[in-house]
Scaffold this active site. Sequence first.
Site, PDB file in Angstrom:
ATOM      1  N   GLU A  40      71.200  99.156 -65.388  1.00 39.83           N
ATOM      2  CA  GLU A  40      72.234  98.468 -64.613  1.00 39.83           C
ATOM      3  C   GLU A  40      71.906  96.985 -64.453  1.00 39.83           C
ATOM      4  OE1 GLU A  40      75.179  99.244 -63.696  1.00 39.83           O
ATOM      5  OE2 GLU A  40      74.980 101.225 -64.577  1.00 39.83           O
ATOM      6  N   TYR A 123      76.699  97.037 -55.506  1.00 39.92           N
ATOM      7  CA  TYR A 123      77.134  97.665 -56.760  1.00 39.92           C
ATOM      8  C   TYR A 123      75.989  98.495 -57.380  1.00 39.92           C
ATOM      9  CZ  TYR A 123      77.607  98.317 -61.643  1.00 39.92           C
ATOM     10  OH  TYR A 123      77.583  98.910 -62.864  1.00 39.92           O
ATOM     11  N   ASP A 141      82.640  97.035 -60.003  1.00 37.53           N
ATOM     12  CA  ASP A 141      82.218  95.918 -60.853  1.00 37.53           C
ATOM     13  C   ASP A 141      83.470  95.280 -61.461  1.00 37.53           C
ATOM     14  OD1 ASP A 141      83.048  97.682 -62.797  1.00 37.53           O
ATOM     15  OD2 ASP A 141      81.277  97.437 -64.069  1.00 37.53           O
TER      16      ASP A 141
END
Length: 359
Positions: A40, A123, A141
Amino acid sequence: MLQSESDLELSHILIEWYNENKRNLPWRNTNNPYAIWISEVILQQTRVIQGLDYFNRFIGRFPDVASLAAASEDEVLKYWQGLGYYSRARNLRMAAQDIMNRFGGTFPDAYQDILSLKGIGEYTAAAIASFSWNKPFPVVDGNVFRVLSRLYGMNVPIDTTDGKKQFSHLAGLIMDKSQAGLHNQAIMEFGALQCVPQNPDCLKCPLIHKCVANATNKIELLPVKQGKTKTRNRFFYYLYVTCKGKTWLHRREEKDIWTGLYEFPLIETERAMDFTELQQTKGFRRLFNDAGKLDISIGMEDVKHVLSHQIIYATFYKIEIERETDALRNFSILSCEEIEKYAVPRLIHIYLEKLGRNL
Ligand code: SF4
């Protein structure tokens, strides 16, 4: 707003689409929070194709929290070289050390604990919590903003506090909480592959009959952004100084771009300058006033290097000097061949490649 049957139906359509269309990526076949975290963070500012190589190399060298925590910052930055936004790499290492100290080396599974780690925002915390443990935290996102703004015809700007709040609420509302991880992956992938920024192929879209933007012909207008951040121009003059096979590098310590990376002696100016003007600057005179004869050649001129919110115009000069100067004693001295061991910004990497170094 309460969750309705129609919201859940949307979640199920997204998941069905995902099961048929998803890309096979290494971080999708695991629920290991460490691997998910690394992927990520890499993907925050990087395209999947480029990120894949970095992910494999990074995980190969640092397979778990303990190995990352024990590594030197220089080594972690070297593995990150070329990805940009280097604070991400420094934060990864610091967060790994924090996990060792506070959680005994086990990745925490509570959302607030994940969020408390350096460099992890809402996030990323939601992604880790939902992909690893199926916890019902919605991810929001750029892809999710786009999908939701189009599906619901929302024109509140996504870069405002109010906009973020509204989208986050909606993202939670449409999530089937019993399949939180799958739903989050599905909506992100849907934004990346189907509801793309330019010219999405709406005729192939399983949500076309639910899509407000499609019905009202507003696809290209959504999502809305309030305003662009001003871009700043910077002028960098890099001096690749050599003397009898030696050269000098500086580690950037200041709170600016590329902290922790190495670079040649740099003179930054407010505007573009030719070499005659550059020689008159204090910085140049301080570096070379006791260097003896200078043998100067130009390496690359006026290279435009675009970063977020700033554009760097860089020129490289190669300068062979007769003897080391007092000012250069503040730099690290090394043999020219050793440069390849140091993590350098992409801009310098391009210059070194041009010089013919195989880095
Ligand atoms: S119909 Fe088009 S704009 Fe609407 S969600 Fe599908 S791909 Fe996106």
